[in-house]
Design a protein around this motif. Sequence first.
Motif, PDB file in Angstrom:
ATOM      1  N   THR A 368      11.017  -2.234   2.369  1.00 17.45           N
ATOM      2  CA  THR A 368      12.517  -2.504   2.709  1.00 17.45           C
ATOM      3  C   THR A 368      13.088  -1.304   1.872  1.00 17.45           C
ATOM      4  OG1 THR A 368      12.228  -4.744   3.117  1.00 17.45           O
ATOM      5  CG2 THR A 368      14.449  -4.068   2.592  1.00 17.45           C
ATOM      6  N   ALA A 369      12.676  -1.108   0.437  1.00 19.40           N
ATOM      7  CA  ALA A 369      13.349  -0.258  -0.416  1.00 19.40           C
ATOM      8  C   ALA A 369      13.283   1.304  -0.009  1.00 19.40           C
ATOM      9  CB  ALA A 369      12.865  -0.583  -1.862  1.00 19.40           C
ATOM     10  N   LEU A 370      12.080   1.642   0.594  1.00 15.25           N
ATOM     11  CA  LEU A 370      11.764   2.820   0.974  1.00 15.25           C
ATOM     12  C   LEU A 370      12.175   3.307   2.216  1.00 15.25           C
ATOM     13  CD1 LEU A 370       8.305   3.314  -0.755  1.00 15.25           C
ATOM     14  CD2 LEU A 370      10.683   3.976  -1.599  1.00 15.25           C
ATOM     15  N   SER A 371      12.539   2.408   3.388  1.00 10.32           N
ATOM     16  CA  SER A 371      12.715   2.803   4.523  1.00 10.32           C
ATOM     17  C   SER A 371      14.189   2.918   5.041  1.00 10.32           C
ATOM     18  CB  SER A 371      12.151   1.551   5.662  1.00 10.32           C
ATOM     19  OG  SER A 371      12.433   1.875   6.905  1.00 10.32           O
ATOM     20  N   ASP A 372      14.738   3.946   5.864  1.00 14.47           N
ATOM     21  CA  ASP A 372      16.152   4.019   6.309  1.00 14.47           C
ATOM     22  C   ASP A 372      16.569   3.246   7.549  1.00 14.47           C
ATOM     23  OD1 ASP A 372      16.482   5.598   3.910  1.00 14.47           O
ATOM     24  OD2 ASP A 372      16.147   7.347   4.788  1.00 14.47           O
ATOM     25  N   SER A 373      15.154   2.898   7.959  1.00 13.75           N
ATOM     26  CA  SER A 373      15.412   2.233   9.419  1.00 13.75           C
ATOM     27  C   SER A 373      15.411   0.556   9.424  1.00 13.75           C
ATOM     28  CB  SER A 373      14.025   2.538  10.446  1.00 13.75           C
ATOM     29  OG  SER A 373      14.252   1.704  11.493  1.00 13.75           O
ATOM     30  N   ASP A 374      16.068   0.054  10.344  1.00  8.86           N
ATOM     31  CA  ASP A 374      16.612  -1.161  10.344  1.00  8.86           C
ATOM     32  C   ASP A 374      15.128  -1.917  10.723  1.00  8.86           C
ATOM     33  OD1 ASP A 374      19.111  -0.925   9.677  1.00  8.86           O
ATOM     34  OD2 ASP A 374      19.786  -0.853  11.886  1.00  8.86           O
ATOM     35  N   SER A 375      14.018  -1.240  11.268  1.00  4.22           N
ATOM     36  CA  SER A 375      12.696  -1.926  11.909  1.00  4.22           C
ATOM     37  C   SER A 375      11.754  -1.044  11.110  1.00  4.22           C
ATOM     38  CB  SER A 375      12.757  -1.423  13.421  1.00  4.22           C
ATOM     39  OG  SER A 375      11.598  -2.157  13.956  1.00  4.22           O
ATOM     40  N   LEU A 376      11.074  -1.738  10.433  1.00  6.29           N
ATOM     41  CA  LEU A 376       9.946  -1.368   9.837  1.00  6.29           C
ATOM     42  C   LEU A 376       8.539  -0.938  10.589  1.00  6.29           C
ATOM     43  CD1 LEU A 376       9.967  -3.976   6.736  1.00  6.29           C
ATOM     44  CD2 LEU A 376      11.112  -1.766   6.742  1.00  6.29           C
ATOM     45  N   SER A 377       8.234   0.339  10.379  1.00  3.82           N
ATOM     46  CA  SER A 377       7.015   0.702  11.078  1.00  3.82           C
ATOM     47  C   SER A 377       5.720   0.351  10.319  1.00  3.82           C
ATOM     48  CB  SER A 377       7.228   2.258  11.516  1.00  3.82           C
ATOM     49  OG  SER A 377       7.374   2.911  10.284  1.00  3.82           O
ATOM     50  N   VAL A 378       4.602   0.638  11.003  1.00  2.10           N
ATOM     51  CA  VAL A 378       3.290   0.454  10.464  1.00  2.10           C
ATOM     52  C   VAL A 378       3.213   1.630   9.135  1.00  2.10           C
ATOM     53  CG1 VAL A 378       0.588   0.917  10.545  1.00  2.10           C
ATOM     54  CG2 VAL A 378       2.220   0.026  12.447  1.00  2.10           C
ATOM     55  N   GLU A 379       3.716   2.737   9.264  1.00  7.70           N
ATOM     56  CA  GLU A 379       3.921   3.552   8.097  1.00  7.70           C
ATOM     57  C   GLU A 379       4.741   3.173   6.806  1.00  7.70           C
ATOM     58  OE1 GLU A 379       4.537   4.398  11.262  1.00  7.70           O
ATOM     59  OE2 GLU A 379       2.556   5.562  11.616  1.00  7.70           O
ATOM     60  N   ASP A 380       5.777   2.425   7.348  1.00 10.22           N
ATOM     61  CA  ASP A 380       6.582   1.875   6.312  1.00 10.22           C
ATOM     62  C   ASP A 380       5.889   1.192   5.241  1.00 10.22           C
ATOM     63  OD1 ASP A 380       9.121   3.322   6.906  1.00 10.22           O
ATOM     64  OD2 ASP A 380       9.501   1.990   8.642  1.00 10.22           O
ATOM     65  N   LEU A 381       4.803   0.288   5.911  1.00  7.66           N
ATOM     66  CA  LEU A 381       4.305  -0.737   5.286  1.00  7.66           C
ATOM     67  C   LEU A 381       3.240  -0.133   4.087  1.00  7.66           C
ATOM     68  CD1 LEU A 381       3.443  -3.269   8.287  1.00  7.66           C
ATOM     69  CD2 LEU A 381       5.196  -3.485   6.614  1.00  7.66           C
ATOM     70  N   ARG A 382       2.665   1.010   4.545  1.00  7.78           N
ATOM     71  CA  ARG A 382       1.595   1.655   3.693  1.00  7.78           C
ATOM     72  C   ARG A 382       0.464   0.715   3.477  1.00  7.78           C
ATOM     73  NH1 ARG A 382       5.360   5.200  -0.479  1.00  7.78           N
ATOM     74  NH2 ARG A 382       6.662   6.264   1.220  1.00  7.78           N
ATOM     75  N   LEU A 383      -0.197   0.152   4.241  1.00  8.84           N
ATOM     76  CA  LEU A 383      -0.988  -0.750   4.061  1.00  8.84           C
ATOM     77  C   LEU A 383      -2.491  -0.088   3.457  1.00  8.84           C
ATOM     78  CD1 LEU A 383      -0.837  -3.199   7.113  1.00  8.84           C
ATOM     79  CD2 LEU A 383      -0.047  -3.686   4.645  1.00  8.84           C
ATOM     80  N   PRO A 384      -3.222  -0.270   2.649  1.00  8.63           N
ATOM     81  CA  PRO A 384      -4.410   0.541   2.431  1.00  8.63           C
ATOM     82  C   PRO A 384      -5.578   0.401   3.506  1.00  8.63           C
ATOM     83  CG  PRO A 384      -3.850  -1.163   0.707  1.00  8.63           C
ATOM     84  CD  PRO A 384      -2.984  -1.451   1.695  1.00  8.63           C
ATOM     85  N   HIS A 385      -6.218   1.218   3.952  1.00  6.89           N
ATOM     86  CA  HIS A 385      -7.273   1.267   5.046  1.00  6.89           C
ATOM     87  C   HIS A 385      -8.583   1.155   4.267  1.00  6.89           C
ATOM     88  CE1 HIS A 385      -4.218   2.418   8.008  1.00  6.89           C
ATOM     89  NE2 HIS A 385      -3.875   3.590   7.289  1.00  6.89           N
ATOM     90  N   PRO A 386      -9.277   0.135   5.112  1.00  6.06           N
ATOM     91  CA  PRO A 386     -10.682   0.006   4.516  1.00  6.06           C
ATOM     92  C   PRO A 386     -11.505   1.202   4.395  1.00  6.06           C
ATOM     93  CG  PRO A 386     -10.220  -1.517   6.494  1.00  6.06           C
ATOM     94  CD  PRO A 386      -8.988  -0.417   6.246  1.00  6.06           C
ATOM     95  N   GLY A 387     -12.017   1.314   3.206  1.00  2.00           N
ATOM     96  CA  GLY A 387     -12.928   2.613   2.961  1.00  2.00           C
ATOM     97  C   GLY A 387     -12.177   3.808   2.524  1.00  2.00           C
ATOM     98  N   THR A 388     -10.867   3.631   2.431  1.00  2.00           N
ATOM     99  CA  THR A 388      -9.927   4.850   2.156  1.00  2.00           C
ATOM    100  C   THR A 388      -9.968   5.267   0.657  1.00  2.00           C
ATOM    101  OG1 THR A 388      -8.268   4.569   3.728  1.00  2.00           O
ATOM    102  CG2 THR A 388      -7.700   5.749   1.726  1.00  2.00           C
ATOM    103  N   ALA A 389     -10.177   4.171  -0.250  1.00  2.00           N
ATOM    104  CA  ALA A 389     -10.292   3.974  -1.690  1.00  2.00           C
ATOM    105  C   ALA A 389     -11.709   4.545  -1.943  1.00  2.00           C
ATOM    106  CB  ALA A 389     -10.053   2.674  -2.543  1.00  2.00           C
ATOM    107  N   ALA A 390     -12.752   4.098  -1.319  1.00  2.00           N
ATOM    108  CA  ALA A 390     -14.034   4.478  -1.731  1.00  2.00           C
ATOM    109  C   ALA A 390     -14.317   6.184  -1.027  1.00  2.00           C
ATOM    110  CB  ALA A 390     -14.956   3.710  -0.855  1.00  2.00           C
TER     111      ALA A 390
END
Length: 445
Positions: A368-390
């Motif tokens: 909510t703080a970082l998005s300028d849109s009224d509708s939050l997208s998948v990109e706005d959520l910035r969810l970690p992807h499995p394996g990304t950290a590894a």
Amino acid sequence: MSQATALIVDDEADILELVTITCARMDVATRAAESLGDARRLLEREDFDLCLTDMRLPDGDGTDLVRLIAERWPQMPVAMITAHGNMESAISAMKAGAFDFVPKPLDLHILRDLISAALRLRTPIAAATAETEDGSSSGLLGSSWQMQEIRGLILKLARNQAPVFISGESGTGKELAARLIHTQGPRADRTFVPVNCGAIPAELVESELFGHRKGSFTGAVSDKQGLFQTAHGGTLFLDEIADLPLPMQVKLLRAIQQKSVRAFGAEREVPVDVRIISASHHDLRLAVERGAFRQDLFYRVNVIELNIPPLRERPEDIGVLARHILNRIGSAVGCAPKTLSEPARQALSHYPFPGNVRELENILERATALSDSDSLSVEDLRLPHPGTAAHALADQPLEDKLDEIEKHAILEALDATRWNRTAAAKRLGMTPRSLRYRLSKLGLD
């Protein structure tokens, strides 16, 4: 409201007389029974608002009467009079449905407090009757069968004084469940005192819980009231109880059993009337096996266990929770709440949420703080992807890998303790000074 009536079941004349006199002074009418048989006959013929029964009766066990009342007259609170030190009987009675217990020799302060608490159940609790299917009126949200079952159990737990242990992972809402047990019960108009046992330095735990007298130790410049006394008449919520040092566990056990506390440096104990609700994200049974938690205290605080399931086990609740959180964020900043796009809703429903509801709150607050849109997208959520950290760690130099591992562990500890640095340091096995140094080194301060 008509005069309250109590059934007193005991074959000792002096106990019957003492309880009868105490009730009379509280404007409570009484009927006496000296056996289980007499009690059953009176229960069939008359209505009572409260029952007080001894454990040992000439023709049976008082627990049998507790079970009978719980089955036939579930709205009637029944309390057990137990022999001094016989906590096993008190625990058995509460597991069978007893409202509370009072030990012999009878302490009039404790007896009056018990009677008062029981009679407050004559007045219906409004919060308990305004429930909706998704829990929106209670605050414990979710339409899953797990959450509906939990809300139903909370209503039952709210009507007695049995100690409740709330288990579940960090971020599942254990304190919220504890508050609901309090607000939907007879202590709703009294104080709810939450305390994070892991956030109190070991040397200050006794003073915090029981208070201290002026001059009892260096720095004790005045008398201090403990949290037990602050919660008198209400509920004391001992969060992360597994973090209590073993010596303190002994004193806590005594306070719970005797229903009295002694301030550090004081000469005598004073009675306290508190309901104990405790919680931990640790498995207390394993802690008992390891010798880190006393078995006798475990049985005393875990009379009834309430488990709050992790969010990944009830994905159907994510949508309800997300809408509620977004509405709350919008109200806080004074604007219309943002919504979730369909892809974003799908992404949330498939995310495992290792941090549970608290992590969902953090994700939505950041988006909510970082998005300028009224509708939050998948990109706005910035969810970690499995394996990304590894994968990221695999391409890093060793020192950077270690920094990332350390950073993750510190952030996890801070999140679990709601950014209480003292508690987080204890959780990580380091001093607060060491934690401050690492936060500065990693750019987290």
